[in-house]
Scaffold this motif. Structure first.
Motif, PDB file in Angstrom:
ATOM      1  N   ASP A  76       0.838  -1.185   0.000  1.00  0.00           N
ATOM      2  CA  ASP A  76       0.000   0.000   0.000  1.00  0.00           C
ATOM      3  C   ASP A  76       0.884   1.251   0.000  1.00  0.00           C
ATOM      4  O   ASP A  76       2.110   1.160   0.102  1.00  0.00           O
ATOM      5  N   ILE A  77       0.247   2.418  -0.065  1.00  0.00           N
ATOM      6  CA  ILE A  77       0.999   3.663  -0.179  1.00  0.00           C
ATOM      7  C   ILE A  77       1.739   4.003   1.112  1.00  0.00           C
ATOM      8  O   ILE A  77       1.366   3.582   2.204  1.00  0.00           O
ATOM      9  N   GLY A  78       2.800   4.757   0.957  1.00  0.00           N
ATOM     10  CA  GLY A  78       3.478   5.426   2.052  1.00  0.00           C
ATOM     11  C   GLY A  78       3.708   6.847   1.567  1.00  0.00           C
ATOM     12  O   GLY A  78       3.098   7.280   0.588  1.00  0.00           O
ATOM     13  N   TYR A  79       4.593   7.554   2.196  1.00  0.00           N
ATOM     14  CA  TYR A  79       4.923   8.909   1.737  1.00  0.00           C
ATOM     15  C   TYR A  79       6.422   9.000   1.487  1.00  0.00           C
ATOM     16  O   TYR A  79       7.220   8.549   2.308  1.00  0.00           O
ATOM     17  N   HIS A  80       6.775   9.558   0.373  1.00  0.00           N
ATOM     18  CA  HIS A  80       8.183   9.689  -0.018  1.00  0.00           C
ATOM     19  C   HIS A  80       8.569  11.162   0.028  1.00  0.00           C
ATOM     20  O   HIS A  80       7.859  12.024  -0.472  1.00  0.00           O
ATOM     21  N   HIS A  81       9.714  11.425   0.632  1.00  0.00           N
ATOM     22  CA  HIS A  81      10.196  12.811   0.726  1.00  0.00           C
ATOM     23  C   HIS A  81      10.686  13.312  -0.624  1.00  0.00           C
ATOM     24  O   HIS A  81      10.996  12.530  -1.524  1.00  0.00           O
ATOM     25  N   LEU A  82      10.740  14.617  -0.770  1.00  0.00           N
ATOM     26  CA  LEU A  82      11.389  15.237  -1.923  1.00  0.00           C
ATOM     27  C   LEU A  82      12.885  15.308  -1.669  1.00  0.00           C
ATOM     28  O   LEU A  82      13.370  14.973  -0.587  1.00  0.00           O
ATOM     29  N   MET A  83      13.620  15.742  -2.679  1.00  0.00           N
ATOM     30  CA  MET A  83      15.078  15.845  -2.587  1.00  0.00           C
ATOM     31  C   MET A  83      15.511  17.296  -2.756  1.00  0.00           C
ATOM     32  O   MET A  83      14.937  18.035  -3.559  1.00  0.00           O
ATOM     33  N   ASN A  84      16.545  17.692  -2.013  1.00  0.00           N
ATOM     34  CA  ASN A  84      17.140  19.014  -2.253  1.00  0.00           C
ATOM     35  C   ASN A  84      17.975  19.015  -3.528  1.00  0.00           C
ATOM     36  O   ASN A  84      18.229  20.059  -4.117  1.00  0.00           O
ATOM     37  N   TRP A  85      18.400  17.843  -3.937  1.00  0.00           N
ATOM     38  CA  TRP A  85      19.105  17.685  -5.206  1.00  0.00           C
ATOM     39  C   TRP A  85      18.098  17.765  -6.357  1.00  0.00           C
ATOM     40  O   TRP A  85      16.975  17.323  -6.252  1.00  0.00           O
ATOM     41  N   GLY A  86      18.521  18.338  -7.468  1.00  0.00           N
ATOM     42  CA  GLY A  86      17.702  18.323  -8.669  1.00  0.00           C
ATOM     43  C   GLY A  86      16.593  19.352  -8.657  1.00  0.00           C
ATOM     44  O   GLY A  86      16.643  20.360  -7.942  1.00  0.00           O
ATOM     45  N   THR A  87      15.555  19.082  -9.448  1.00  0.00           N
ATOM     46  CA  THR A  87      14.462  20.044  -9.632  1.00  0.00           C
ATOM     47  C   THR A  87      13.088  19.430  -9.414  1.00  0.00           C
ATOM     48  O   THR A  87      12.083  20.123  -9.545  1.00  0.00           O
TER      49      THR A  87
END
Length: 283
Positions: free
Chosen positions: A203-214
């Protein structure tokens, strides 16, 4: 796209008519990971599964899956809702020059199986059929060879002074100067990154964004399941649903815009015939 001006990047055009709040927010909160907003969307896939079954019966050599529909729905939403395709880099907001989606491909379903990166570039004329073809093409390619970014990372791995290399890479990334060979298939340089946990029975979880990239949007696709729906009289109907967990950079837009955009994603997945037209076709 107009003529490139001072302040623009190779991958984005600086937004110059931005309102005061969205101008100030990146200055006050410079890190993407510190500005994550989490949203969940439950999608009724009753009609979607019927559509997939009928489509695959009529196109036995070009079958589609629900992940294809979700990718196409995200890409069409990015095309019709341009604020969804913005990013912040070096404390400045940009409109991305193209619409791209990325996902990871597991070469073999083993604990030690290698992963490689797939990237799709969307055109205004794309529709569900062409996007599904691009997905299949990328998966087939990833199963037998490494992507360009993986090749570049394998080369970097052999170089000395990794901390210096890391500092240089972050500086180049912040200003949009990273060599294209390094970021060619880097998912964190794309409009949206998707991961299909449902294909693993999760099932779903939550994934963080990255400071790297755009990258400013991360979508997790969960497993299919039955869920109760209540009408105004309190009657319960069990419906087949799939949940999406969406992580967004809250500095880019407001909750009203994001909410309407995700409702459009939901509508497109629940009514996939709307994806048969070009991405640029209004809904």
């Amino acid at each position: 796209m107009g003529k490139r001006r001072i302040g623009d990047r190779s991958d984005g055009t600086q937004i110059r008519d931005i309102d005061a709040m969205h101008y100030v927010m990146p200055l006050m909160y410079p890190n993407r990971c510190d500005n994550e907003a989490y949203m969940k969307v439950s999608v009724d896939i009753t009609k979607t599964e019927d559509y997939i079954k009928k489509y695959n019966e009529e196109h036995p050599d070009n079958r589609i899956a629900i992940f294809d529909i979700i990718i196409a729905a995200m890409l069409k939403t990015l095309r019709l809702r341009p604020q969804m395709n913005r990013f912040i880099a070096n404390q400045t907001m940009y409109q991305r020059n193209c619409i791209t989606a990325a996902f990871t491909v597991k070469k073999e379903f083993r604990d030690d199986g290698d992963e490689t990166l797939a990237r799709i570039v969307a055109e205004d004329t794309d529709n569900l059929e062409s996007i599904s073809f691009k997905v299949r093409e990328q998966i087939a390619k990833c199963k037998v060879e490494d992507d360009e970014s993986t090749d570049a990372m394998n080369f970097i791995k052999r170089l000395p002074a990794k901390h210096v290399l890391g500092a240089v890479a972050r500086y180049l990334d912040r200003h949009g100067w990273m060599p294209k060979s390094v970021i060619a298939t880097d998912p964190y340089q794309c409009s949206v990154v998707l991961t299909n946990l449902g294909s693993l029975g999760m099932d779903i979880g939550y994934h963080h964004l990255m400071n790297w990239g755009t990258n400013s949007i991360f979508v997790i696709v969960g497993t299919k399941k039955f869920k109760p729906f209540y009408d105004k009289d309190g009657n319960v109907t069990m419906k087949r649903v799939i949940d999406l967990a969406v992580t967004l950079d809250e500095r880019i837009s407001d909750g009203f815009y994001y909410g309407r955009s995700l409702r459009l994603v939901q509508k497109l997945i629940e009514n996939p015939e709307l994806l048969e037209g070009a991405l640029s076709k209004e809904i």
